[in-house]
Scaffold this active site. Sequence first.
Site, PDB file in Angstrom:
ATOM      1  N   GLY A 164      46.700  39.797  39.443  1.00 27.12           N
ATOM      2  CA  GLY A 164      47.793  40.229  38.785  1.00 27.12           C
ATOM      3  C   GLY A 164      48.766  38.955  38.352  1.00 27.12           C
ATOM      4  N   MET A 166      49.218  34.361  39.871  1.00 31.87           N
ATOM      5  CA  MET A 166      48.465  33.460  40.675  1.00 31.87           C
ATOM      6  C   MET A 166      49.529  32.293  40.945  1.00 31.87           C
ATOM      7  SD  MET A 166      46.454  32.019  42.912  1.00 31.87           S
ATOM      8  CE  MET A 166      46.552  30.299  43.709  1.00 31.87           C
ATOM      9  N   GLU A 201      55.267  35.864  43.348  1.00 31.47           N
ATOM     10  CA  GLU A 201      54.709  34.236  43.354  1.00 31.47           C
ATOM     11  C   GLU A 201      55.855  33.208  43.313  1.00 31.47           C
ATOM     12  OE1 GLU A 201      51.815  34.495  42.924  1.00 31.47           O
ATOM     13  OE2 GLU A 201      51.650  36.672  42.649  1.00 31.47           O
TER      14      GLU A 201
END
Length: 791
Positions: A164, A166, A201
């Site tokens: 999805g 990184m 993230e």
Amino acid sequence: MSGYYVSSYVKKKAVKYLSITQFEPTDARAAFPCFDEPDFKATFNITLGHCSYLNALSNMPLKERIPMLKHEGWTWSMFETTELMPTYLVAFSVNDFQGYAKHTSCNQKRVKFTTWAREASIREQLKYATEIGPRLLNYYEQLFDIKYPLPKMDQLAVPDFSAGAMENWGLITYREAALFYAPDVSSEADKQRVTNIIAHELAHQWFGNLVTMSWWDDLWLNEGFATYIATLGMEKMCCKWNAYEEESLDNMLAILSTDAYCSTRPIHQPVTTANQIGGLFDPITYRKGAVIIRMMHMFIGDMAFRLGLNNYLERHAYGNAKQEDLWQALTQIAHDHSSLPKDLCLQTIMDSWTLQKGYPLIKVRRHYANKCAVISQSRFQLQPEQQPSARQDQLFEQKRQYCWFVPISYTSELAHNFNSTAPSRKFGCVARQKASRCRCGCVICLENEWIILNVQLTAPYRVDYDSCNWRLLIDALKGLDFQQIHVLNRAQLIDDAMTLAWTGQRSYALALELLSYLSQEREYMPWRAALDQFLPIYRIVRQTDQYEIFQKFMLCLIEPIYKQLEGMREDSKQRHHVVHKTLIASWACRLQHADCVKSAMDYWQQLISARAANPVPPDLRAVVYCTAMRNGKAKDWQLMWELYCNSTVASEQRLMLQALGCTPKECLLQRYVQLIFSRKSLIRKQDALLVLGSIIRNEIGYRIAKQYYMQHFQLLYKYFWPNIRELASLLVHFSQQMSTEQELQQLTVLSSSRLLQRHTSRSCQRALEQAELNLAWRKERLLQFIGCLNT
């Protein structure tokens, strides 16, 4: 889509290329020689050579561009030296993207925050990500009281991306659907999803990047924390989403299901090979990690939690840590603030949740004459101990005695305190022996009134009360003041009662009587819990002659809430919970509710005849598209395919790909499967699992996909390599539809492949276990369940 690889897109009928990295967990070695392990931290000096008209991006800001000698039109892009970091966080890309920048002041330091994407993705789709990112970054700095250490943050939308997103330090990479939000096209659920992924993230910039786990067995220190902290970030960004409670419930329900299988694993899982490391990126790491962090947060209190995290991050900044280091830092602060007894340390408590798999079933047995209740615990499994499997690993597990340090919070009808989530009793490893129970102080005194354990669903355990207490709770729920029970605990009661009925530990008569109160329930979370429980039953019953009875029951159950949420009418003022409305509508149309199907088909006809904007409300498009394919003709399917091919909105493309799998027409489903793997496929490899999943969920598509899997296994193995986990995950999708001896035998053959067993034996075990459970339920409890529906 791993290592240093090429992605592409079409621009004005010409194919454009870009380079991008995906190194986690062990693919940096595919790009440059290195000690590719998380505790080998280093600084990196990165230089990229490329055509001068292209952009070069990396973790740090660009230091200078130098023309290449003897190579006209080529340039060296040299970047500033990175901070100390592991190889898996290194990132770089060469592309012709456009960047949309916004400066944000973080702790009096200006950080350049830029979102990059191909030109075809118009600026409007990037606006939300460009605005929400800096706000989240500022919030995390305040939450952790540690400034973001880099001078810039780039977000890069990649056309071909396996994950999805990184969390590369300073250059986060995303799948396009995870970053784009088109206000007039994307749904409110899409907006929440984008926010959640960005929040996740950015949380990694502290948990994982600033402080990195020493080895992959503590991966949950990265992913569990990022998952939980993202819920705090979402709640801060938009309180109307009720994100903290709903995301917490979502994680809890997922874990209470996933972690009840014999084939589950501990959060802290020793690994020694790259294949084993890849297997850690699963719900246990992400969701169970988040669940136990929330549990800890709620029993030590917010102040100790925040100061403890700051203590941990400051102490291990730019270095590595183990879970023991986290417990030590938090225990110190919790003792200082008297939020944890001096004779307890967090490691003693939390090791029982991270080092052993599964979770407990707390049994509450009340002695009404003595006005007290005694509790005990045992490991909960969907396959109870009295039904041993032939597999030796499961036999071994049944002999082992599991014990958890459980935070026991409770309230009662008279006390009625759902605000205090702190443990009402001292922590204790509540063993089965009576002496141990008393020694741990887990005896509760109360009047003859209902009692509820696990206030606000704080900890991951199930509760089974004695029959009388269940009756008191049912009467309370069916009363006019049922809302006095906290909404999370109403969801908990539904989930526990239905699961205990599934395993045969409680009757469906009790569970369905409890669910009858739903006729007056208007909140999303109890309905979410109920419909999650009905989904596996629906998959089995729809294959039997009893489906009409089930269909009639479910339509009667959801009719009041369907009307209360105004069915399929557009909710322009958002008077109702958007996700709730979508959930109920999807079930209504799946069950062929007359008004739902008619409304969906009317919307579809309007779309066909529309010459301008899409007339289907964004929040209802998933329901409308699937219903149109389920009830439409071949020409409708072809039109949907053309809409997909022409769409420029990633979230809309995902909906269309899923909807195409809803058709009941075998010829179309066979064509759809072949389209995935055709040489010039318009379905990106990253979306192959999405498409196959939608086909497998279809009763007819399931058989077609299973046959294709059996006949073309070598092709599929080559297609998914090296991500064999994705190939094995299809077995779990298949198993959810299986409930006959013949299907179980087929699955046994499919899962016995040495190629799969070598890489993904746990997924194969999970699939077999799921099929066995379905078969057992169909044999032993289907008729009981249907009999309760008839009465």
